[in-house]
Enzyme design. Structure first.
Site, short mmCIF file in Angstrom:
data_model
loop_
_atom_site.label_atom_id
_atom_site.label_comp_id
_atom_site.label_asym_id
_atom_site.label_seq_id
_atom_site.Cartn_x
_atom_site.Cartn_y
_atom_site.Cartn_z
N SER A 212 -19.50 17.80 1.22
CA SER A 212 -18.91 18.08 3.01
C SER A 212 -20.37 18.39 3.75
CB SER A 212 -18.36 19.40 3.06
OG SER A 212 -17.72 20.15 3.87
N GLY B 235 0.98 -0.68 -0.20
CA GLY B 235 0.06 0.27 0.14
C GLY B 235 0.89 1.66 -0.12
N ARG C 275 -23.19 12.60 13.73
CA ARG C 275 -23.47 11.72 12.22
C ARG C 275 -24.07 10.10 12.29
NH1 ARG C 275 -17.00 11.02 9.24
NH2 ARG C 275 -16.69 13.09 8.52
N GLY D 99 -0.31 4.84 0.56
CA GLY D 99 -1.42 5.84 0.55
C GLY D 99 -0.49 6.55 1.79
N SER E 214 -8.51 10.32 10.66
CA SER E 214 -8.29 9.26 9.97
C SER E 214 -7.19 10.00 9.24
CB SER E 214 -9.48 8.67 9.05
OG SER E 214 -9.33 9.97 8.11
#
Lengths: 636, 247
Positions: free
Chosen positions: A284, A40, A330, A42, A440
């Site tokens: 958003s 990966g 959320r 990222g 995150s």
């Protein structure tokens, strides 16, 4: 196996320092004898690969995309949190730790979460040094903005492209080390299995996606940085190629999988508009500051939104949560939308959306102000839907987004397989049962840049003296044969249904039963259906083309085969947790007002699943709260 | 909705390619262009044919992986957008839509619509970074950067690396891509110590990769999904002269 999180001694604020003071080091001359595979590219993968190479290790970094710069960290918009207290508003490492632990509904380790907050400030220093053009004040200092669920301003951002700018910094640093010949970059390479020798991770089997060639790669340690698995729902905010295959294969080879059912559903994405839809685009969350969410009071109302009079509109968030209203958190906002949609009040072609209306905002503030605040989002909305949101309400819908769950890791980010590490979104570490906005990018970067490069020495020091294995070890050929066999089997089915067709079916089951709200009966049914899908898949899937060429259909089929198995474990995990916490909402465990009811007495643990020949065995890592006493999250 | 796709099919880099026509029914206006290709691929699978290979990943216009020529324009009929953000409502019932891969000798075709853009990575590799190791950074606010400089660096840094600038340029020049990265870093104080070296190494690599020269037609900035302005190229050229004289 007994789970040992290896939490260091000492007070909370001293644990990381104590760990570093005592962990083993490796001298530079020996580092270059050790090889590390990073899967990966990222923020976690690229950050780790670059930093490990700078330290002197030999690194091979794999990604399935054509370049490391495409990894899905690129798509994060909002920002990255750090306890810098630049705004002089009372922020501190302690407060950030507390917010994160509470936001995760007390289902993460105190020591890990504290370290996340502790390392946040130096991470901003790092990214500024690497040339990230963060937003600034006229005086030249860094700017901050606020983000959901906290009372301080600690979010750093680069317009609406924070993830892109951080990823490009990590990618640049990675390619600096490619130039230095300390990293070998392998783009268009998908890791299909992990090789374990004498109980330790010793390499991977990878397929070159451009040519189809399958090869063995040996190393002294393997680091998985493969991101989230919410594509299990098919429709999600993730990139199309995001997958859970490497962590699933690691799980099947002995790595425990933690809290697979903890997946976050984001409330404001664009709804599905056709059966063929492949992706849900995030809008958003900030829109909820001025937009009002409603559905028609009458079920199946066919009128246009603008023709429905005020008296016949149900502003359900304002009705149910008068104090938070449209700014409810959320998970609450997503669940409330699902409740209305399921009750037949959904709008749009597929009756799967709710309205987000700016009519009142435009009347009160004027079009100009609304345009200043949200103009770019309104433009994006019009580009995708063809609808002018100044004239009629937006249609929005909840979408699968982030996976808090992932491979179980200890304080050193090592899985239950020695020498196999999991970093970034693919592990279960700091977020508990729910992730806070802008945490995150933080977690994935810190894992890659700061934590792993400090903990991996502790293991590798032992490997210096251990027996060395090469790719000619029989275990490599055994695993390679298994990979080839699976591909052969898939190509030979030659059935009547496409991979996407199966993925749509799986996604519907998961979305209905294992997303925003879950219940025992539904989950039990889902497990039955998933087993049926698995059976049908291996009998009726059709994959054209061959394995020795670029074959996107084969790539999809291999990923879906793993998603189907992971889906079953997600449902099992949701089923065993007889409580509601964070993103995991079990309908049986709610108060009369519909609030989540957590059960600390019986469920203050991390579920960690062991794979045992097709069955899953549950292990529990008990969570101890020494510094913060768990409290109820209330939104009233 | 029904259209005819004429799509470039090519088995691999060395094979001869050709345009093949596919009449596709059952599309809807709300489908994205890439979803229309997904739809066609499902039809091809059920007809026992190989799927069309095309690049895509995030499908929200930021990863830069997608990109094809559509009716002779990079990323399709609209200015400043990516292929994934294009929808079928931009076409009419019965249209013939010609889809080709990026055309530039520095981007060899891998298969069908997929090209190899690793030349971009090699340009970045020659200096599109700041040489500083993890863990060596000073306090972030120790160096002030004015908002104007930071904003202008961000304008350049927004490049998504899709390659539309190269593909649309009659010279297949990578000047816009290279300039964007050089200007992003060379504007910032953190990028100063190696500013000249960065510029000379990256432009040398750009030439080594056989990208053409820039003749300022401005075609690139019309297609650029990240709105990178052509003034970046002028700025790079000015910096180049400075680097040659004083570097």
């Amino acid at each position: 196996m007994k789970l040992n999180a290896k939490i260091p001694e000492g007070k909370l604020e001293d644990k990381w320092k104590n760990y570093q003071a005592k962990s083993h080091l490796i001298n530079p001359a020996n580092k270059k004898k050790l090889k590390i595979i990073v899967v990966g590219s990222g923020l976690a993968g690229a950050g780790a690969a670059a930093t490990l190479a700078e330290l002197g290790y030999e690194v091979q970094c794999f990604c399935y995309q054509d370049s490391a710069r495409r990894a899905h960290s690129v798509a994060a918009q909002g920002g990255i949190n750090a306890a810098k207290n630049y705004q002089h508003d009372g922020d501190s490492v302690w407060r950030m730790f507390h917010d994160t632990l509470k936001g995760g509904d007390f289902r993460s380790r105190e020591a890990n979460t504290y370290r996340l907050a502790e390392l946040s400030a130096p991470l901003i220093d790092h990214f500024v040094q690497q040339g990230v053009p963060f937003a600034r004040e006229y005086g030249g200092v860094l700017a901050n903005r606020s983000f959901g669920g906290v009372q301080v301003q600690r979010t750093f951002y680069a317009r609406g492209q924070t993830g892109q700018q951080l990823l490009l910094a990590a990618y640049s640093q990675l390619y600096k080390m490619v130039r230095a010949k300390k990293v070998e970059m392998l783009p268009r390479h998908e890791v299909l299995d992990i090789v374990i020798i004498d109980g330790k991770a010793k390499g991977v089997i990878s397929r070159n996606l451009a040519k189809g060639e399958i090869k063995r790669f040996a190393a002294d340690a393997v680091v998985l940085a493969t991101g989230g698995y919410s594509r299990v729902f098919r429709l999600s905010t993730l990139a199309i190629g995001c997958n859970g295959s490497a962590i699933w294969k690691a799980h099947k080879r002995g790595a425990y999988f933690a809290a697979p059912s903890f997946t976050q559903i984001h409330p404001t994405a664009l709804p599905q508009t056709s059966e063929a839809q492949s992706k849900l685009t995030l809008m958003s969350e900030s829109l909820r500051n001025d937009g009002r969410i409603w559905v028609p009071k009458k079920k199946g109302d066919k009128r246009k939104a603008i023709d429905i009079p005020e008296a016949e509109r149900d502003y359900y968030l304002e009705r149910r949560y008068p104090s938070y209203g449209n700014l409810a958190p959320r998970d609450i906002a997503s669940r409330a939308a699902k409740e209305r949609i399921d009750a037949g009040h959904g709008v749009g072609q597929f009756k799967n959306a709710v309205y987000l209306d700016f009519k009142h905002a435009i009347q009160k503030l004027g079009k100009k102000v609304v345009e200043d605040r949200y103009g770019n989002l309104f433009n994006m909305y019009e580009k995708i839907t063809g609808i002018n949101a100044y004239e009629e309400p937006m249609k929005i819908s909840p979408a699968a987004h982030f996976s808090m769950g992932g491979l179980w890791v200890d304080y050193e980010l090592m899985t239950t397989i020695p020498g196999l590490y999991a970093i970034g979104e693919c592990n279960y570490s700091d977020h508990g049962a729910n992730r806070l906005g802008a945490n995150s990018l933080l977690q994935t970067s810190i894992d890659g840049y700061f934590i792993l490069p400090n903990t991996i020495n502790n293991y590798l020091e032992g490997e210096l003296k251990a027996k060395q294995y090469g790719i000619d070890h029989p275990e490599f050929s055994k695993v390679e044969d298994e990979v080839r066999e699976q591909i052969k089997k898939l190509l030979e089915v030659n059935g009547t249904r496409t991979v996407d067709d199966f993925h749509r079916e799986l996604g519907k089951v998961m979305w209905q039963e294992c997303a925003m709200s879950r219940n025992r009966k539904g989950l039990e049914n889902a497990i039955g259906e998933i087993k049926h899908i698995k059976n049908e898949f291996w009998k009726h899937v059709k994959v054209t083309g061959s394995d020795n060429e670029m074959n996107p259909e084969l790539e999809k089929a291999l990923r879906l085969a793993d998603f189907i198995e992971l889906a079953e474990l997600m449902c099992l995990d949701a089923l065993q947790r007889d409580e509601s916490c964070g993103a995991h909402f079990r309908e049986e465990y709610q108060s009369e007002e519909g609030e989540a009811m957590r059960n600390d007495e019986d469920f203050a643990y991390v579920s960690a699943w062991e794979y045992n020949a097709g069955n899953f065995v549950l292990h529990k890592e008990k969570l101890m709260f020494e510094y913060v006493q768990p409290t109820v999250r209330s939104y009233k | 909705m029904k259209v005819t796709f004429k799509i470039w099919r090519q088995e691999n880099t060395d094979a001869q390619g050709e345009l093949k026509a596919y009449e596709v029914d059952g599309l809807s206006e709300d489908m994205s262009f890439l979803e229309a290709l997904d739809h066609l691929n499902e039809i091809l699978v059920l007809k026992d044919e190989k799927v069309i290979a095309f690049e895509h990943d995030c499908r929200e216009g930021i990863c830069g992986q997608c990109g094809v020529f559509i009716n002779g324009r990079a990323h399709g009929p609209h200015n400043n957008t990516t292929t994934c953000q294009l929808h079928m409502r931009s076409f009419k019932e019965g249209d013939t839509i010609v889809v080709e891969p990026w055309r530039a000798s520095s981007f060899p075709i891998v298969k069908d619509l997929v090209v190899d853009r690793s030349a971009f990575d090699r340009i970045i590799q020659q200096g599109g970074y700041i040489t500083a190791k993890t863990g060596t950074a000073a306090e972030a606010n120790a160096i002030l950067v004015s908002k104007e400089v930071s904003d202008s660096a961000m304008d350049a840094a927004a490049c998504i690396g899709c390659g539309a600038c190269v593909a649309t340029c009659k010279n297949a020049s990578a000047a816009l891509f290279t300039a964007a990265k050089i200007n992003h870093l060379n504007k910032l104080p953190q990028g100063q110590p190696e500013a000249h070296r960065r510029l000379l190494d990256m432009t040398a690599q750009m030439e080594f990769e056989n990208f053409g020269s820039c003749t300022f037609t401005g075609a690139c900035e019309i297609e650029c999904p990240a709105d990178i302005s052509i003034s970046n190229i002028a700025e790079m050229n000015a910096r180049y002269v400075k680097a040659k004289l004083f570097g």
